[in-house]
Design a protein around this motif. Structure first.
Motif, PDB file in Angstrom:
ATOM      1  N   ASP A 193       5.664   1.300  10.769  1.00 40.19           N
ATOM      2  CA  ASP A 193       5.767   0.430  11.937  1.00 40.19           C
ATOM      3  C   ASP A 193       5.437  -1.018  11.594  1.00 40.19           C
ATOM      4  N   ASP A 194       5.822  -1.875  12.532  1.00 35.30           N
ATOM      5  CA  ASP A 194       5.479  -3.301  12.509  1.00 35.30           C
ATOM      6  C   ASP A 194       6.133  -4.032  11.345  1.00 35.30           C
ATOM      7  N   HIS A 217      10.828  -1.473  17.735  1.00 32.06           N
ATOM      8  CA  HIS A 217       9.413  -1.273  18.091  1.00 32.06           C
ATOM      9  C   HIS A 217       9.000  -2.329  19.113  1.00 32.06           C
TER      10      HIS A 217
HETATM   11 ZN   LIG Z   1       3.058  -1.017  16.063  1.00 28.15          ZN
END
Ligand SMILES: [Zn+2]
Length: 330
Positions: free
Chosen positions: A38-39, A104
């Motif tokens: 993620d991110d 996301h």
């Molecule tokens: Zn995140």
């Protein structure tokens, strides 16, 4: 990641889970994990475009050498700024390396704290670049991962957002295994930034010890809940710490008998058809959600704890420099 066993608002919806969907038997799933990051493009502190390039290289080289099929979840807010093209190039490299990208949200908002219309606008904004890159690479699959794993504080918000996702062709990417890597990542960045090699090494060692303890807990918890291990979905972050740790992480996955499969493949496990009825403010992973639906307790008492000194370091960074451009998030 919250594992609080607090009273929750759940919907009384019961499924004939064991009879109806073959929950207890899925031989193809045994020993598999969909690895997700993620991110993207970079989670953490102090990453110039050049450093971000080195972190991306570390991650992608590791994926290649261990035959990982990774799905990365993007926050396009990170692309803003003078080196935008360079940062878009980092995402392109993920796709060139055969990985998948998902949404996301643009700026990593909390669904618990944000009005639904503003949240939806942010998620819609979050796909602008990724969609173009996907098209360049002939990819059509669309995945969404909720920031903070928050799926909605009320039934109206949850259903409202899920209807939007469905209308826009998104599938939700759940999480059923994690190692709190986000808590270790920024203390590691901070140690590297001040050239404190000893502390960086200590943080990395603590991170790998914690991971080696946490992954077996998720396997055991799943057996408690489902009577077997499902195809797991592991949550990690695109951090400098993980770029420096892929070989060691791969060894831990091997020791747990877990081999990488695509997210799409993992989602064919019938476990992911168990209803997730949780409605409330918390962002929990899916074993916790299933435990509510199935009315079976997870062995939380034996869940390994992130060392207090790591949690303290992370908390100090949060307090000192809350940074909207690099959300300190999961
Ligand atoms: Zn995140």
């Amino acid at each position: 990641m919250s594992h609080r066993r607090i009273a929750r608002q759940t919907i009384a919806r019961f499924l004939a889970v064991f009879g109806g969907i073959g929950l207890a038997f899925s031989p193809a799933a045994a020993g598999t994990v969909a690895i997700t990051f993620d991110d993207l493009p970079i989670f953490g502190l102090h990453a110039t475009a050049t450093e971000a390039g080195a972190i991306t290289t570390g991650l992608l080289d590791g994926f290649r050498s261990h035959h990982w099929q990774v799905t990365g979840f993007v926050n396009e807010i990170q692309l803003a700024g003078p080196d935008r093209e360079q940062r878009i190039g980092l995402l392109r490299r993920w796709l060139d390396a055969g990985m998948d990208l998902g949404n996301h949200s643009y700026s990593h908002l909390s669904l618990t704290k944000t009005p639904l219309d503003a949240y939806i606008a942010d998620v819609a904004r979050g796909e602008a670049v990724t969609r173009v890159l996907d098209r360049e690479h002939g990819k059509q699959e669309r995945w969404f991962r909720h920031p903070y794993l928050e799926t909605g504080p009320t039934l109206a918000i949850r259903h409202g957002f899920e209807a939007w996702l469905k209308d826009h062709g998104y599938r939700v990417a759940p999480v059923s295994m994690e190692n709190s890597d986000w808590e270790f990542a920024e203390p590691y960045d901070a140690a590297i930034a001040r050239h404190d090699e000893a502390q960086a090494a200590a943080i990395r060692a603590a991170y790998l010890d914690y991971t080696a303890a946490a992954l077996p807990w998720y396997r055991k918890a799943a057996v408690t809940l489902l009577g077997r291990e499902p195809a797991f979905v592991l949550l990690l972050h695109a951090s400098r710490l993980n770029a420096a740790s892929i070989d060691a992480l791969a060894a831990i996955l091997d020791a747990n008998g877990l081999r990488s499969v695509t997210l799409d493949r993992a989602m064919r496990d019938p476990a992911y058809r168990i209803a997730d009825d949780y409605v409330g403010p918390d962002g929990d992973e899916w074993l916790t959600r299933w435990s509510l639906t199935l009315h079976r307790d997870l062995p939380y008492a034996s869940l390994p704890k992130v060392p207090a000194w790591i949690a303290d370091l992370d908390q100090k960074i949060e307090t000192a420099a809350p940074d909207a451009q690099a959300p300190p998030v999961k």
